[in-house]
Design an enzyme around this catalytic site. Sequence first.
Site, short mmCIF file in Angstrom:
data_model
loop_
_atom_site.label_atom_id
_atom_site.label_comp_id
_atom_site.label_asym_id
_atom_site.label_seq_id
_atom_site.Cartn_x
_atom_site.Cartn_y
_atom_site.Cartn_z
N GLU A 1 0.90 -1.37 0.12
CA GLU A 1 -0.04 0.00 -0.04
C GLU A 1 0.95 1.15 0.09
OE1 GLU A 1 -2.78 0.25 3.04
OE2 GLU A 1 -3.91 1.71 2.38
N GLU B 1 -12.49 -2.86 2.08
CA GLU B 1 -13.25 -2.44 3.46
C GLU B 1 -14.22 -1.46 3.26
OE1 GLU B 1 -10.22 -1.93 6.43
OE2 GLU B 1 -9.67 -3.99 6.40
N TYR C 1 -6.60 -9.20 11.15
CA TYR C 1 -5.45 -9.11 11.66
C TYR C 1 -5.23 -9.63 13.11
CZ TYR C 1 -4.28 -5.82 8.08
OH TYR C 1 -3.96 -5.21 7.02
N GLU D 1 -5.84 -9.47 3.48
CA GLU D 1 -5.31 -8.63 4.32
C GLU D 1 -5.08 -9.63 5.68
OE1 GLU D 1 -5.70 -4.53 5.30
OE2 GLU D 1 -6.36 -4.19 3.11
N GLN E 1 2.15 -6.08 5.61
CA GLN E 1 2.32 -5.66 4.24
C GLN E 1 3.78 -5.84 3.99
OE1 GLN E 1 0.88 -1.71 2.84
NE2 GLN E 1 -0.93 -2.11 4.20
O1 AHR Z 1 -2.97 -2.69 6.29
C1 AHR Z 1 -3.09 -1.52 6.85
C2 AHR Z 1 -4.82 -1.18 6.73
O2 AHR Z 1 -5.62 -2.18 7.43
C3 AHR Z 1 -5.45 -1.14 5.19
O3 AHR Z 1 -4.94 -0.01 4.47
C4 AHR Z 1 -6.88 -1.25 5.36
O4 AHR Z 1 -7.40 -2.16 4.44
C5 AHR Z 1 -6.98 -2.11 6.95
O5 AHR Z 1 -7.69 -1.70 7.64
#
Ligand code: AHR
Length: 511
Positions: free
Chosen positions: A46, A194, A259, A315, A364
């Site tokens: 990103e 998202e 996450y 993600e 990332q």
């Molecule tokens: O990876 C960081 C952020 O996490 C991304 O931009 C978003 O899609 C998610 O909330």
Amino acid sequence: MKKRVAFTLLTLVMMFSPVLSQNKATLHVDLAKEKINPEIYGHFAEHLGKLIYGGIMVEPDSKIDNIRGFRTDIIGALKEMKVPLLRWPGGCFADTYNWRDGIGPRHQRPSMINTHWGGVTEDNSFGTHEFLDFCDLIDAEPYINLNVGSGSVREAAQWVEYVTSSNVSPMTDLRKANGRQEPWNVKYWGVGNENWGCGGHMSPEYYADLYRNYATYLNGAKFKIAGGANIDDYNWTEVLMQKMNRYRWMMQGLSLHYYTIPRRWEDKGSSTDFDEAAWHQTLANTLRMEELVRRHSTIMDKYDPNKQIGLMVDEWGTWYDVLPGTNPGFLFQQNSLRDALVAGINLNIFNNHADRVKMANIAQMVNVLQAVILTKDEQMVLTPTYYVFKMYNVHHDATMIPLNLNVEDYEMNNRKIPASNASASIKDNVVSITLTNLNATKPLKMEIELTGFNPKKSSGKIVTAQKINDYNDFGQPEKVTLKDFKVDKPKGNKLVIELPAKSVVLVQLEQ
Ligand code: AHR
């Protein structure tokens, strides 16, 4: 008397048995049929912090060795690890991005404010051509995420046309004027990101309608991925699948974001300074991916029993507090042995669900969240996560072997989690098994039994370290790397291995 002898014998056998009976993996090699998509090992880049600028890309007058502005050392490391797929330009950034700002002569490109990530000025010097050039350099399949939140259908359709069309049109003329004659072969297109949050705060009903509207005009986008659920928002998946049911041909993938956060969103925890309780908590939170994948898949099965729509975990990864002293908007964190375990656990889960999970992207790639590479000026560090990805690349394009795993618990503060997870595959008649030992202090002896495969040769690799929070730092020798691991010779269709505490292990077996 006879009974007593038999009982004593049984007790002796159990006492001297090299295997704790509860730790056993049974690999059904004869039932292997599902291909593991290499895209499960995808990455994400990103416009965020020092990923692109200060990460993969150098200043025009830089002394760092580079190819067309991209760091040679990073290209080399990524090629060695293998990056099958790279997602760009976001993330939240994608729904603020106008692709037209990122083409043409660099000094003429307009700037913008990166509102999500630190409010810094984005000069758009990395745009479509640069992204696709970088993908070529690292042999990665590109995945472009379109702007739904603040863009328009027309803008998105023109981007697809600019990239993929070989017809004569104003968009392809523009591409040619910018130096690219032939279209690029970009298969994967994300339609928003998202959209329940930073991508527009939409309801699933509204987004599903909007998705159909976009998808109608994205001629040339072969594989369209709808923005999916946040964590356990099963209603989002249900509504999307239900509202797309008559239009299934318009959607080839549906995403999912999850996450691993050790504690809470407001106070996530340090990436380096943690104890065994935080280690256990983090791994327990990671294991939740299994339930999320299973439950979202079950909903998808209702509408798509033949599994034509992929679940794309585009993600995933650890999210800690940023390193003290760094810009909070840049999401820069260290990467320890704990991250290696998180990667191993997640990748095993994705492999085991290869029938539905067709793509996954760790967040990332460089300098952001659970990165495989960190940079500081001209220095570069390969993280423990890098070595797990390198170890697991044996699974790319291999056939997944279904397995049953019985393992002991790893208990802490009255919370029990399985002490191990695993996945296996077969390619070119070599069976590869990747296993984790989550226990921070105790080795785990495991029996492995294979059906329909009698191995003669064995070998292994391991990622581990002395301490749970060991990490690789700039200017220091690497503490966490990929090393050879000795595996005993198989006996018939069985073998016994001892996984050292806090480790990720690869065992390879050949006939
Ligand atoms: O990876 C960081 C952020 O996490 C991304 O931009 C978003 O899609 C998610 O909330």
